[in-house]
Write a protein that holds these residues in place. Structure first.
Motif, PDB file in Angstrom:
ATOM      1  N   ALA A 189      11.252  12.846  -2.277  1.00 28.72           N
ATOM      2  CA  ALA A 189      12.315  12.328  -2.190  1.00 28.72           C
ATOM      3  C   ALA A 189      12.257  12.051  -3.579  1.00 28.72           C
ATOM      4  O   ALA A 189      12.046  10.995  -4.702  1.00 28.72           O
ATOM      5  N   ILE A 190      13.324  11.807  -4.003  1.00 31.89           N
ATOM      6  CA  ILE A 190      14.025  11.105  -5.550  1.00 31.89           C
ATOM      7  C   ILE A 190      14.998  10.367  -5.704  1.00 31.89           C
ATOM      8  O   ILE A 190      16.275  10.157  -4.450  1.00 31.89           O
ATOM      9  N   LEU A 191      14.630   8.777  -6.116  1.00 30.62           N
ATOM     10  CA  LEU A 191      14.782   8.016  -5.831  1.00 30.62           C
ATOM     11  C   LEU A 191      15.122   6.884  -7.231  1.00 30.62           C
ATOM     12  O   LEU A 191      15.444   7.332  -7.900  1.00 30.62           O
ATOM     13  N   HIS A 192      15.702   6.150  -7.208  1.00 34.65           N
ATOM     14  CA  HIS A 192      16.416   5.262  -8.262  1.00 34.65           C
ATOM     15  C   HIS A 192      15.023   4.003  -8.670  1.00 34.65           C
ATOM     16  O   HIS A 192      15.423   3.705  -7.333  1.00 34.65           O
ATOM     17  N   ARG A 193      14.972   3.915  -9.950  1.00 33.70           N
ATOM     18  CA  ARG A 193      13.077   3.229  -9.222  1.00 33.70           C
ATOM     19  C   ARG A 193      13.174   1.866  -9.081  1.00 33.70           C
ATOM     20  O   ARG A 193      12.776   1.263  -8.442  1.00 33.70           O
ATOM     21  N   SER A 194      14.792   0.638  -8.795  1.00 35.58           N
ATOM     22  CA  SER A 194      14.995  -0.246  -8.661  1.00 35.58           C
ATOM     23  C   SER A 194      14.706   0.028  -6.837  1.00 35.58           C
ATOM     24  O   SER A 194      14.309  -1.443  -6.183  1.00 35.58           O
ATOM     25  N   GLN A 195      14.441   0.815  -6.478  1.00 33.24           N
ATOM     26  CA  GLN A 195      14.285   1.405  -4.735  1.00 33.24           C
ATOM     27  C   GLN A 195      13.028   1.473  -3.887  1.00 33.24           C
ATOM     28  O   GLN A 195      12.903   1.996  -3.316  1.00 33.24           O
ATOM     29  N   VAL A 196      12.512   2.092  -5.514  1.00 29.70           N
ATOM     30  CA  VAL A 196      11.056   3.158  -4.971  1.00 29.70           C
ATOM     31  C   VAL A 196      10.488   1.662  -3.876  1.00 29.70           C
ATOM     32  O   VAL A 196       9.535   1.853  -3.224  1.00 29.70           O
ATOM     33  N   GLN A 197      10.057   0.130  -4.417  1.00 32.24           N
ATOM     34  CA  GLN A 197       9.092  -0.791  -3.352  1.00 32.24           C
ATOM     35  C   GLN A 197       9.883  -0.801  -2.107  1.00 32.24           C
ATOM     36  O   GLN A 197       9.008  -0.470  -1.479  1.00 32.24           O
ATOM     37  N   ILE A 198      10.988  -1.002  -1.690  1.00 32.95           N
ATOM     38  CA  ILE A 198      11.370  -1.359  -0.769  1.00 32.95           C
ATOM     39  C   ILE A 198      11.665  -0.048  -0.442  1.00 32.95           C
ATOM     40  O   ILE A 198      11.040   0.235   1.342  1.00 32.95           O
ATOM     41  N   VAL A 199      11.552   1.456  -0.299  1.00 27.52           N
ATOM     42  CA  VAL A 199      11.711   3.105   0.494  1.00 27.52           C
ATOM     43  C   VAL A 199      10.243   2.879   0.325  1.00 27.52           C
ATOM     44  O   VAL A 199      10.159   3.243   1.573  1.00 27.52           O
ATOM     45  N   GLY A 200       9.694   2.852  -0.318  1.00 23.71           N
ATOM     46  CA  GLY A 200       8.042   2.917  -0.196  1.00 23.71           C
ATOM     47  C   GLY A 200       7.234   2.478   0.728  1.00 23.71           C
ATOM     48  O   GLY A 200       6.635   3.358   1.362  1.00 23.71           O
ATOM     49  N   ARG A 201       7.793   1.131   1.355  1.00 30.00           N
ATOM     50  CA  ARG A 201       6.984   0.496   1.884  1.00 30.00           C
ATOM     51  C   ARG A 201       7.898   0.887   3.416  1.00 30.00           C
ATOM     52  O   ARG A 201       7.026   1.125   4.730  1.00 30.00           O
ATOM     53  N   ASP A 202       8.349   0.919   3.544  1.00 29.32           N
ATOM     54  CA  ASP A 202       9.466   1.520   4.744  1.00 29.32           C
ATOM     55  C   ASP A 202       9.246   2.837   4.983  1.00 29.32           C
ATOM     56  O   ASP A 202       8.615   3.199   6.428  1.00 29.32           O
ATOM     57  N   TRP A 203       9.280   3.786   4.057  1.00 27.95           N
ATOM     58  CA  TRP A 203       8.515   5.076   4.351  1.00 27.95           C
ATOM     59  C   TRP A 203       6.921   5.198   5.318  1.00 27.95           C
ATOM     60  O   TRP A 203       6.662   6.153   5.755  1.00 27.95           O
ATOM     61  N   ALA A 204       6.003   4.764   3.880  1.00 31.98           N
ATOM     62  CA  ALA A 204       4.658   4.424   4.327  1.00 31.98           C
ATOM     63  C   ALA A 204       4.002   4.210   6.085  1.00 31.98           C
ATOM     64  O   ALA A 204       4.148   4.019   7.003  1.00 31.98           O
ATOM     65  N   LYS A 205       5.311   3.213   6.418  1.00 25.20           N
ATOM     66  CA  LYS A 205       4.971   2.640   7.671  1.00 25.20           C
ATOM     67  C   LYS A 205       5.608   3.547   8.855  1.00 25.20           C
ATOM     68  O   LYS A 205       4.940   3.548   9.813  1.00 25.20           O
ATOM     69  N   ARG A 206       7.350   3.306   8.862  1.00 25.99           N
ATOM     70  CA  ARG A 206       8.129   4.689   9.220  1.00 25.99           C
ATOM     71  C   ARG A 206       7.047   6.330   9.851  1.00 25.99           C
ATOM     72  O   ARG A 206       6.345   6.680  11.051  1.00 25.99           O
ATOM     73  N   LEU A 207       5.356   6.281   8.780  1.00 26.68           N
ATOM     74  CA  LEU A 207       5.863   7.687   8.668  1.00 26.68           C
ATOM     75  C   LEU A 207       3.953   7.010   9.599  1.00 26.68           C
ATOM     76  O   LEU A 207       3.703   7.821  10.544  1.00 26.68           O
ATOM     77  N   SER A 208       3.555   5.862   9.760  1.00 33.01           N
ATOM     78  CA  SER A 208       1.847   5.654  10.568  1.00 33.01           C
ATOM     79  C   SER A 208       2.379   5.372  11.513  1.00 33.01           C
ATOM     80  O   SER A 208       1.768   5.655  12.600  1.00 33.01           O
TER      81      SER A 208
END
Ligand code: GDP
Ligand code: MG
Length: 600
Positions: free
Chosen positions: A502-521
């Motif tokens: 995904a292409i994201l704004h840097r300020s959102q990387v932490q939140i989206v990154g955690r959420d995606w890893a969790k949901r994919l797992s």
């Protein structure tokens, strides 16, 4: 019928304020449709449109009406009812000489009321305010009148107060249309100038174009040329919408009607295009823009065996829809598919729903992406519509000087009580407030600049839920702005999954990154060994989840054996079953992608 006795007008309104009901009542009043027909809401046709209560494909209709002993031809030019189609709204308005602004007496001015008002106002159209639903107990007609005066500066001295549903004061509207809206003033003796403002694909006759004849006369058999594409067509049928196609053999200056030009695909009918007689070119009308998809997503079959069938279905659907763009795309994770561009997310949802309902397809749709602009050192630039095209870190540092993202100006109308929560929402979406005005003592109108990428995801749902449904919003394009965007990868045991970047704004990387890893797992079935799910920017890991290995007894047979032997075993088991995808050494059912992406 001379142009003096023609009126071309539209009804503009916020969704649900009663546009379709009023249109049906006007057709009924003028005898264009019978009472029986009107209950089916002639002017809304697609299944999805009825379900969602919005008009996607505008439906235009002619009426004959006697007033003060004279017969008038009134053309009601419908406009699409959603912000994704604002360009089409502006072109429909360009075919009119005036508009009825319809406002719900209990809801008052809403965001789309304001957006449509400004579209019409900017085209210098006279605007007749009409207040609907005066029968409702919650009607607050006085306050709505003052909103209309204060926000739009419209004269409300003899405003029509109606109930479209109960048929109250419907007869007051058309006399006002005739008196207040000017007739079209084209010249029948000038060379043909025809304006295409709407089109659709009909399975029996092909592409149907709706045209407003600005000057001259267009007849069956005429050879005409598109000012945009310079392609030549012959008119094989022409007439008025009454309410279905009724052939008349010709249309002259001032008239509005349909023409069939033997076009093969809807994409040839460019909304806003001008047509002229072969060898008789004229100056095209201003305001034309080619269709500009702003939201791109990958579409893949859930079952790879369905590829060919899906290919056919997508071809058929795009025959129908001039504003989608289609390209083939290959993903390591999802196989062969398409990258499809849409005008907005509603447009995308409708496309997906039609694929599923009308063509019985099941598809995986990847996270939508807006077009980002990459500006290079040498001054050149390109648009990226797929995370896989995003420059890699090397290219970024040597060659790229700036990344830009598309912005919009959003208009939000809401009760005062919700201002705080909605300002928080907009702030969280990187919005910047431009101004705010009170509409009355209870409600405000705020304007924000927001990145388009933030509103193509869940902005609308969030806005509705945080305001208990009271806030409404609409937006317009604002061009590109420099932005610190990055590409985020999802890795399964260190292997990036292309379809989940995904292409994201840097300020959102932490939140989206955690959420995606969790949901994919959560959607990946347990494997024979531990699986690491990571999100990363370049080489930098943002988040990690671990899926523990299956317990021994379940897999006793192949546990400990070498990987190739085990793979062969698994290969056999798979025969006849749904295909699994291998990402590195992890096997994933296509359904895991589906579950992950559809719960985004
Ligand atoms: P549109 O989205 O603007 O086309 O709105 P519709 O014509 O589909 O109307 C939305 C809803 O409002 C429908 O349930 C209509 O029956 C209802 N409606 C329309 N006009 C009136 C009216 O004058 N009074 C009341 N009470 N309801 C109305
Ligand atoms: Mg409607």
């Amino acid at each position: 019928i001379p142009a003096q006795d023609i009126r071309n007008f539209s009804i503009i309104a916020h969704v649900d304020h009663g546009k379709s009901t009023l249109a049906d009542k006007l057709l009924e009043l003028t005898g264009t449709i019978s009472l029986h027909q009107s209950h089916q809401q002639v002017l809304d046709k697609l299944n999805v449109e009825r379900e969602r209560g919005i008009t996607i494909k505008a439906q235009t209709c002619s009426m004959f009406y006697k007033y003060k002993g004279k017969e008038y031809l009134l053309n009601l030019i419908d406009t699409p009812g959603h912000v994704d189609f604002n360009y089409e709204v502006s072109r429909s308005l360009a075919a009119c000489q005036g508009s009825i602004l319809l406002v719900d007496a209990s809801q008052g001015i809403q965001a789309q009321t304001a957006a449509n008002f400004w579209l019409a106002f900017n085209q210098d159209l006279p605007i007749l305010p009409v207040i609907n639903k005066i029968d409702l107990e919650s009607a607050n007609t006085k306050s709505v009148i003052s909103q209309i005066e204060n926000s739009f500066g419209l004269d409300t001295t003899d405003i029509c107060l109606i109930s479209a549903k109960l048929g109250i004061n419907i007869d007051k509207i058309l006399p006002k249309v005739i008196e207040k809206i000017p007739h079209p003033n084209g010249d029948i003796n000038k060379p043909l100038k025809a304006f295409l403002f709407d089109s659709w694909y009909d399975t029996y006759v092909g592409v149907v174009c709706l045209m407003a004849i600005v000057d001259g006369k267009l007849q069956k058999g005429d050879k005409i040329v598109s000012a945009y594409s310079e392609l030549k067509y012959e008119v094989s049928d022409i007439g008025i919408m009454y309410p279905e196609q009724v052939p008349t053999g010709y249309l002259h200056a001032g008239q509005v009607g349909y023409a069939i030009l033997s076009m093969k695909v809807a994409a040839e009918a460019h909304i806003g295009d001008t047509f002229y007689h072969y060898k008789c070119p004229v100056e095209p009308l201003p305001g034309f823009e080619p269709a500009k998809p702003m939201v791109f997503a990958g579409i893949f079959p859930v079952d790879a065996n369905e590829f060919n069938k899906l290919d056919e279905s997508i071809k058929k659907l795009t025959l129908n829809d001039a504003s989608v763009s289609v390209q083939k795309e290959t993903s390591m994770a999802l196989g062969q598919g398409w990258r499809i561009g849409f005008l907005g997310t509603l447009h995308m949802d409708v496309f997906q729903q039609r694929l599923e309902e009308e063509y019985d397809a099941s598809v995986i749709v990847t996270q939508p992406t807006v077009p980002y602009k990459i500006v290079y050192r040498d001054g050149k630039s390109k648009f990226v519509r797929n995370p896989s095209e995003f420059p890699d870190p090397d290219e970024m540092s040597y060659n790229v000087v700036e990344l830009q993202e598309p912005m919009v100006m959003a208009t939000i109308i809401l009760p005062n009580d919700y201002m705080g929560v909605i300002m928080d929402l907009c702030g969280g979406k990187r919005g910047e407030q431009v101004d705010y005005n009170s509409l009355d003592e209870h409600r405000v109108m705020m304007r924000y600049t927001l990145p388009l990428s933030e509103i193509v995801t869940d902005f609308h749902d969030e806005l509705k839920s945080r305001s208990s449904g009271y806030a409404s919003f609409d937006y317009e394009d604002m061009g590109y702005k420099a932005s610190d965007v990055v590409k985020m990868n999802l890795l399964i045991n260190k292997k990036p999954v292309d379809a989940l970047a995904a292409i994201l704004h840097r300020s959102q990387v932490q939140i989206v990154g955690r959420d995606w890893a969790k949901r994919l797992s959560e959607v990946i079935p347990k494997q024979l060994y531990e699986v690491a799910i990571q999100t990363a920017i370049g080489g930098k890991v943002i988040a990690r989840e671990t899926i523990s290995a299956l317990r021994k007894n379940v897999t006793a047979k192949c546990y400990g054996g070498d990987v190739t032997r085990k793979m062969k075993l698994l290969e056999k088991q798979k025969e006849g079953k749904k295909k699994m995808k291998m990402i590195g050494n992890v096997e994933l059912p296509q359904k895991a992608f589906y579950d992950f992406l559809s719960k985004g």
